[in-house]
Design a protein around this motif. Structure first.
Motif, PDB file in Angstrom:
ATOM      1  N   SER A 202       0.825  -1.218   0.000  1.00  0.00           N
ATOM      2  CA  SER A 202       0.000   0.000   0.000  1.00  0.00           C
ATOM      3  C   SER A 202       0.857   1.265   0.000  1.00  0.00           C
ATOM      4  CB  SER A 202      -0.939   0.006   1.210  1.00  0.00           C
ATOM      5  OG  SER A 202      -0.220   0.222   2.421  1.00  0.00           O
ATOM      6  N   GLU A 208      -5.137   1.813  -0.070  1.00  0.00           N
ATOM      7  CA  GLU A 208      -5.323   0.606   0.724  1.00  0.00           C
ATOM      8  C   GLU A 208      -5.277  -0.620  -0.177  1.00  0.00           C
ATOM      9  OE1 GLU A 208      -8.581  -1.357   3.807  1.00  0.00           O
ATOM     10  OE2 GLU A 208      -8.738   0.739   3.182  1.00  0.00           O
ATOM     11  N   VAL A 209      -4.635  -1.651   0.305  1.00  0.00           N
ATOM     12  CA  VAL A 209      -4.483  -2.872  -0.480  1.00  0.00           C
ATOM     13  C   VAL A 209      -5.301  -3.983   0.136  1.00  0.00           C
ATOM     14  CG1 VAL A 209      -2.872  -4.676  -1.168  1.00  0.00           C
ATOM     15  CG2 VAL A 209      -2.197  -2.282  -1.332  1.00  0.00           C
TER      16      VAL A 209
END
Length: 257
Positions: A202, A208-209
């Motif tokens: 990220s 956001e991952v």
């Protein structure tokens, strides 16, 4: 094979900009955010799994993985990123495809990704050309990830280059008595540990991952398809996802974890 004509800004950090630089493949990969991954030629099962997961998630978030085309960690990193989103820097001429055990992998990268070399066609690797290769691998990446390494190994030469270039160094957390070089880097404060791969990715993906990341394969797995059907539709992703712990096989069906 062609010569690189335009200057590559990242390489200005090298002690001496390459006199010549040859490439074969998709040179536009040089424009992407890039992460360099290096490590031992004999990684543990844990290191292989985590390197595969890291490279795969980086690639799925459009981050290019750079490595040296060698056995072990290099090969796992290239394969995890898939051949279309990785750069292999060679210690020999592009036509040599060294080491021979990685011939198919390097050929796939040449077709879909990018091979780079400072050496002309026909040049066979020498002990010093590996060192030269390592400097180029480090220079191309925004940061350096050392997956696993022993004291005095070639990976530690890469660390020296990263430090001289002012690049951040990351390592996979390892058990005591294993990967002594990366543990020493942590102890001395010269490297940071990747405790959460999604958080690490990220940082470079700009957001956001999530592990799904709009992945068509993982979306498909929500239907709990049969192993046979999944293998027919996504022959390489089935094995990759199982290795990464993203899915499991239960009663001949794919189950998303």
């Amino acid at each position: 094979m062609q010569k690189v004509i335009d200057k590559i800004p990242e390489l200005s950090l090298m002690k001496k900009y390459p006199k010549e630089l040859f490439f074969s493949g998709n040179i536009s990969l040089l424009q992407k955010t890039k992460i360099s991954i290096v490590g031992t030629r004999k990684p543990s099962k844990y290191t292989r799994e985590q390197t595969q997961k890291l490279a795969s998630l980086l690639s799925r978030h459009n981050i290019c993985v750079v490595s040296g085309g060698a056995m072990g960690v290099d090969a796992v990193a290239h394969a995890g990123a898939t051949s279309s989103n990785t750069i292999a820097v060679l210690p020999c001429g592009i036509d040599i495809k060294y080491p021979s055990v990685n011939k198919n992998l390097l050929s796939d990268i040449e077709m879909n990704g990018l091979l780079l070399s400072q050496f002309e066609v026909g040049f066979k690797s020498r002990p010093w050309s590996f060192v030269t290769r390592n400097e180029l691998v480090v220079a191309l990446g925004d940061v350096l990830v050392v997956a696993e390494a022993d004291i005095g190994s070639g990976s530690m030469r890469s660390v020296e280059y990263a430090l001289s270039m002012g690049k951040e160094i990351y390592v996979l957390p390892q058990r005591l008595g294993e990967s002594n070089a990366t543990n020493e880097l942590l102890e001395s404060g010269r490297a940071k540990a990747i405790y959460d791969i999604e958080v690490f990715v990220s940082i470079f993906s700009g957001g956001e991952v999530g592990i799904e990341s709009n992945d068509p394969f993982l979306e498909y797995c929500k239907t709990s398809p049969s192993y046979e059907d999944a293998l027919a539709k996504f022959p390489t992703r089935v094995f990759e996802a199982e290795l990464n712990g993203e899915v499991e096989i239960v009663n001949a069906r794919i189950i998303l974890k």
